[in-house]
Design a protein around this motif. Structure first.
Motif, PDB file in Angstrom:
ATOM      1  N   ASP A  81       1.195   7.350  15.903  1.00 30.66           N
ATOM      2  CA  ASP A  81       0.957   6.270  16.859  1.00 30.66           C
ATOM      3  C   ASP A  81       2.257   5.709  17.427  1.00 30.66           C
ATOM      4  O   ASP A  81       2.289   5.222  18.568  1.00 30.66           O
ATOM      5  CB  ASP A  81       0.165   5.136  16.189  1.00 30.66           C
ATOM      6  N   LYS A  82       3.333   5.758  16.632  1.00 33.00           N
ATOM      7  CA  LYS A  82       4.633   5.271  17.099  1.00 33.00           C
ATOM      8  C   LYS A  82       5.383   6.326  17.918  1.00 33.00           C
ATOM      9  O   LYS A  82       6.455   6.049  18.453  1.00 33.00           O
ATOM     10  CB  LYS A  82       5.506   4.865  15.911  1.00 33.00           C
ATOM     11  N   GLY A  83       4.847   7.537  17.971  1.00 35.94           N
ATOM     12  CA  GLY A  83       5.496   8.594  18.719  1.00 35.94           C
ATOM     13  C   GLY A  83       6.602   9.305  17.973  1.00 35.94           C
ATOM     14  O   GLY A  83       7.392  10.039  18.573  1.00 35.94           O
ATOM     15  N   LEU A  84       6.667   9.126  16.641  1.00 35.14           N
ATOM     16  CA  LEU A  84       7.720   9.764  15.848  1.00 35.14           C
ATOM     17  C   LEU A  84       7.304  11.138  15.328  1.00 35.14           C
ATOM     18  O   LEU A  84       8.154  11.996  15.098  1.00 35.14           O
ATOM     19  CB  LEU A  84       8.108   8.870  14.666  1.00 35.14           C
ATOM     20  N   LEU A  85       6.006  11.322  15.104  1.00 29.22           N
ATOM     21  CA  LEU A  85       5.465  12.592  14.622  1.00 29.22           C
ATOM     22  C   LEU A  85       4.374  13.074  15.567  1.00 29.22           C
ATOM     23  O   LEU A  85       3.783  12.282  16.312  1.00 29.22           O
ATOM     24  CB  LEU A  85       4.877  12.440  13.213  1.00 29.22           C
ATOM     25  N   VAL A  86       4.108  14.373  15.501  1.00 31.88           N
ATOM     26  CA  VAL A  86       3.003  14.931  16.265  1.00 31.88           C
ATOM     27  C   VAL A  86       2.302  15.967  15.387  1.00 31.88           C
ATOM     28  O   VAL A  86       2.940  16.651  14.579  1.00 31.88           O
ATOM     29  CB  VAL A  86       3.503  15.583  17.582  1.00 31.88           C
ATOM     30  N   ARG A  87       0.980  16.033  15.499  1.00 35.76           N
ATOM     31  CA  ARG A  87       0.208  17.051  14.786  1.00 35.76           C
ATOM     32  C   ARG A  87       0.013  18.254  15.693  1.00 35.76           C
ATOM     33  O   ARG A  87      -0.442  18.105  16.826  1.00 35.76           O
ATOM     34  CB  ARG A  87      -1.153  16.491  14.367  1.00 35.76           C
ATOM     35  N   ARG A  88       0.356  19.440  15.183  1.00 33.11           N
ATOM     36  CA  ARG A  88       0.188  20.657  15.971  1.00 33.11           C
ATOM     37  C   ARG A  88      -0.782  21.586  15.234  1.00 33.11           C
ATOM     38  O   ARG A  88      -0.553  21.926  14.073  1.00 33.11           O
ATOM     39  CB  ARG A  88       1.527  21.348  16.202  1.00 33.11           C
ATOM     40  N   ARG A  89      -1.826  21.978  15.930  1.00 31.06           N
ATOM     41  CA  ARG A  89      -2.859  22.817  15.339  1.00 31.06           C
ATOM     42  C   ARG A  89      -2.262  24.133  14.854  1.00 31.06           C
ATOM     43  O   ARG A  89      -1.545  24.826  15.576  1.00 31.06           O
ATOM     44  CB  ARG A  89      -3.968  23.076  16.364  1.00 31.06           C
ATOM     45  N   GLY A  90      -2.565  24.504  13.604  1.00 26.17           N
ATOM     46  CA  GLY A  90      -2.072  25.742  13.045  1.00 26.17           C
ATOM     47  C   GLY A  90      -0.633  25.675  12.573  1.00 26.17           C
ATOM     48  O   GLY A  90      -0.118  26.652  12.028  1.00 26.17           O
ATOM     49  N   VAL A  91       0.042  24.547  12.777  1.00 25.22           N
ATOM     50  CA  VAL A  91       1.444  24.397  12.394  1.00 25.22           C
ATOM     51  C   VAL A  91       1.615  23.287  11.371  1.00 25.22           C
ATOM     52  O   VAL A  91       2.237  23.452  10.333  1.00 25.22           O
ATOM     53  CB  VAL A  91       2.341  24.126  13.622  1.00 25.22           C
ATOM     54  N   GLY A  92       1.035  22.138  11.668  1.00 22.06           N
ATOM     55  CA  GLY A  92       1.164  20.990  10.779  1.00 22.06           C
ATOM     56  C   GLY A  92       1.802  19.820  11.496  1.00 22.06           C
ATOM     57  O   GLY A  92       1.743  19.716  12.725  1.00 22.06           O
ATOM     58  N   THR A  93       2.431  18.963  10.731  1.00 23.91           N
ATOM     59  CA  THR A  93       3.037  17.750  11.277  1.00 23.91           C
ATOM     60  C   THR A  93       4.505  17.999  11.574  1.00 23.91           C
ATOM     61  O   THR A  93       5.249  18.510  10.739  1.00 23.91           O
ATOM     62  CB  THR A  93       2.907  16.592  10.272  1.00 23.91           C
ATOM     63  N   PRO A 125       0.819  -1.217   0.000  1.00 26.40           N
ATOM     64  CA  PRO A 125       0.000   0.000   0.000  1.00 26.40           C
ATOM     65  C   PRO A 125       0.857   1.273   0.000  1.00 26.40           C
ATOM     66  O   PRO A 125       1.921   1.312   0.629  1.00 26.40           O
ATOM     67  CB  PRO A 125      -0.811  -0.120   1.303  1.00 26.40           C
ATOM     68  N   LEU A 126       0.381   2.293  -0.702  1.00 28.26           N
ATOM     69  CA  LEU A 126       1.138   3.535  -0.806  1.00 28.26           C
ATOM     70  C   LEU A 126       1.331   4.208   0.557  1.00 28.26           C
ATOM     71  O   LEU A 126       2.377   4.790   0.814  1.00 28.26           O
ATOM     72  CB  LEU A 126       0.432   4.491  -1.767  1.00 28.26           C
ATOM     73  N   TYR A 127       0.320   4.109   1.426  1.00 28.67           N
ATOM     74  CA  TYR A 127       0.470   4.739   2.736  1.00 28.67           C
ATOM     75  C   TYR A 127       1.616   4.093   3.501  1.00 28.67           C
ATOM     76  O   TYR A 127       2.377   4.777   4.214  1.00 28.67           O
ATOM     77  CB  TYR A 127      -0.844   4.643   3.543  1.00 28.67           C
ATOM     78  N   TYR A 128       1.773   2.758   3.346  1.00 28.93           N
ATOM     79  CA  TYR A 128       2.828   2.041   4.057  1.00 28.93           C
ATOM     80  C   TYR A 128       4.197   2.401   3.484  1.00 28.93           C
ATOM     81  O   TYR A 128       5.167   2.587   4.229  1.00 28.93           O
ATOM     82  CB  TYR A 128       2.596   0.534   3.971  1.00 28.93           C
ATOM     83  N   THR A 160      -4.607   8.784   1.993  1.00 33.51           N
ATOM     84  CA  THR A 160      -3.380   7.986   1.989  1.00 33.51           C
ATOM     85  C   THR A 160      -2.311   8.647   2.851  1.00 33.51           C
ATOM     86  O   THR A 160      -1.655   7.992   3.673  1.00 33.51           O
ATOM     87  CB  THR A 160      -2.853   7.803   0.552  1.00 33.51           C
ATOM     88  N   VAL A 161      -2.138   9.960   2.674  1.00 35.32           N
ATOM     89  CA  VAL A 161      -1.153  10.695   3.468  1.00 35.32           C
ATOM     90  C   VAL A 161      -1.546  10.680   4.940  1.00 35.32           C
ATOM     91  O   VAL A 161      -0.705  10.490   5.821  1.00 35.32           O
ATOM     92  CB  VAL A 161      -1.021  12.139   2.948  1.00 35.32           C
ATOM     93  N   ARG A 162      -2.848  10.866   5.210  1.00 35.18           N
ATOM     94  CA  ARG A 162      -3.318  10.874   6.599  1.00 35.18           C
ATOM     95  C   ARG A 162      -3.002   9.545   7.288  1.00 35.18           C
ATOM     96  O   ARG A 162      -2.569   9.513   8.443  1.00 35.18           O
ATOM     97  CB  ARG A 162      -4.813  11.156   6.655  1.00 35.18           C
ATOM     98  N   GLN A 163      -3.226   8.422   6.580  1.00 37.43           N
ATOM     99  CA  GLN A 163      -2.983   7.106   7.169  1.00 37.43           C
ATOM    100  C   GLN A 163      -1.494   6.896   7.449  1.00 37.43           C
ATOM    101  O   GLN A 163      -1.116   6.330   8.483  1.00 37.43           O
ATOM    102  CB  GLN A 163      -3.500   6.003   6.241  1.00 37.43           C
ATOM    103  N   ALA A 164      -0.633   7.360   6.539  1.00 38.68           N
ATOM    104  CA  ALA A 164       0.810   7.223   6.739  1.00 38.68           C
ATOM    105  C   ALA A 164       1.267   8.030   7.954  1.00 38.68           C
ATOM    106  O   ALA A 164       2.030   7.536   8.797  1.00 38.68           O
ATOM    107  CB  ALA A 164       1.556   7.681   5.489  1.00 38.68           C
ATOM    108  N   ILE A 165       0.791   9.274   8.038  1.00 42.56           N
ATOM    109  CA  ILE A 165       1.178  10.128   9.155  1.00 42.56           C
ATOM    110  C   ILE A 165       0.663   9.563  10.479  1.00 42.56           C
ATOM    111  O   ILE A 165       1.374   9.531  11.484  1.00 42.56           O
ATOM    112  CB  ILE A 165       0.668  11.564   8.929  1.00 42.56           C
ATOM    113  N   GLN A 166      -0.595   9.086  10.471  1.00 41.93           N
ATOM    114  CA  GLN A 166      -1.169   8.569  11.707  1.00 41.93           C
ATOM    115  C   GLN A 166      -0.374   7.383  12.239  1.00 41.93           C
ATOM    116  O   GLN A 166      -0.209   7.222  13.456  1.00 41.93           O
ATOM    117  CB  GLN A 166      -2.630   8.160  11.482  1.00 41.93           C
ATOM    118  N   SER A 167       0.130   6.538  11.331  1.00 44.11           N
ATOM    119  CA  SER A 167       0.903   5.375  11.779  1.00 44.11           C
ATOM    120  C   SER A 167       2.181   5.814  12.499  1.00 44.11           C
ATOM    121  O   SER A 167       2.622   5.157  13.451  1.00 44.11           O
ATOM    122  CB  SER A 167       1.251   4.468  10.591  1.00 44.11           C
ATOM    123  N   LEU A 168       2.773   6.939  12.081  1.00 48.12           N
ATOM    124  CA  LEU A 168       3.981   7.435  12.735  1.00 48.12           C
ATOM    125  C   LEU A 168       3.654   8.254  13.979  1.00 48.12           C
ATOM    126  O   LEU A 168       4.441   8.307  14.921  1.00 48.12           O
ATOM    127  CB  LEU A 168       4.813   8.258  11.755  1.00 48.12           C
TER     128      LEU A 168
END
Length: 261
Positions: free
Chosen positions: A80-92, A30-33, A70-78
């Motif tokens: 969940d692993k604690g590698l990325l965080v979403r910040r309101r008004g800033v992005g990933t 899958p592309l998200y993976y 697809t992008v949302r699923q890829a980001i969410q997986s990371l």
């Protein structure tokens, strides 16, 4: 005046420019993976560093020619692993990389350095003490005999990863704290002419005490990985006994399992 979203996109541009994605749309994977694995690899190898901004999902989907889900699923997986965080008004944003260590007789310092993790060490204790019964049994010395105890806090990218406690026979070698803060213990042992041959190791998990949590920048009661190891030289002599604590949010052990015929 630039809007917050405009500033975020500008800040994210240098981080994205460092990435060269290779997505195989004909692959059954899958592309998200594929996207998630390439982002994770970039974080692990220091191409993306803590604090880097990737922008928002719309920016990423346009840049990569992928759908937003697809992008949302890829980001969410990371996330969940604690590698990325979403910040309101800033992005990933990149938080940190998770340390992956092979389960073998190797130095944490050497493994982190080889992985580009920028390890640093703080020696919090280096003294000769009377050996407790478990330490004496592990090292094959008399109970109450002299052993050197080391306590070190290991960081990567300025963030705590592990709290290391090691015991060694007091007469084994001179353990200078300044050298211990610039190199690894096993590297010092090898430099003294000792050949590490094998080890007996136990891996487990438990909750952090308040003191441990404070040192490792975790909440009291947070999950910690534990490791006890006795290392032997090529003569069969026990030369080091360690009791180590690792942040479960930032650390994993990798196993390779072989099937017996």
């Amino acid at each position: 005046m630039a809007r917050t979203g405009d500033r975020a996109r500008t800040a994210a541009a240098p981080a994205l420019a460092r990435l060269d994605f290779a997505l195989d749309r004909a692959s059954p994977v899958p592309l998200y993976y594929q996207l998630a694995r390439q982002l994770e690899a970039a974080i692990e190898h220091g191409v993306l560093t803590p604090g880097d901004l990737l922008g928002n999902e719309v920016d990423l989907s346009v840049r990569l020619g992928l759908s937003r889900p697809t992008v949302r699923q890829a980001i969410q997986s990371l996330v969940d692993k604690g590698l990325l965080v979403r910040r309101r008004g800033v992005g990933t944003q990149v938080v940190h990389s998770q340390v992956r260590r092979p389960l073998e007789l190797s130095s944490l310092y050497d493994d982190l350095e080889a992985a580009g993790q920028g390890p640093t060490t703080q020696v919090v204790r280096n003294e000769v003490v009377a050996a407790p019964c478990d330490v004496a049994a592990a090292l094959g010395v008399p109970e109450g005999g002299e052993v050197t105890v080391l306590e070190r806090l290991r960081r990567t990218h300025g963030q705590p990863v592990a709290l290391l406690c090691n015991y060694l026979p007091a007469t084994l070698l001179d353990l200078d704290s300044a050298r211990l803060e610039s190199t690894g213990l096993y590297r010092m042992l090898r430099g003294a002419g000792l050949t590490l041959h094998s080890a007996r190791q136990t891996v487990g998990a438990r909750a952090a005490t308040a003191q441990e949590a404070a040192r490792l920048d975790e909440a009291a009661g947070a999950a910690l990985l534990t490791m006890q190891r006795t290392a032997y030289d090529d003569t069969g002599r026990a030369v080091e006994y360690g009791r180590h604590l690792y942040r479960a949010s930032r650390y994993t052990f990798d196993f390779q399992l072989l099937v017996r015929a």
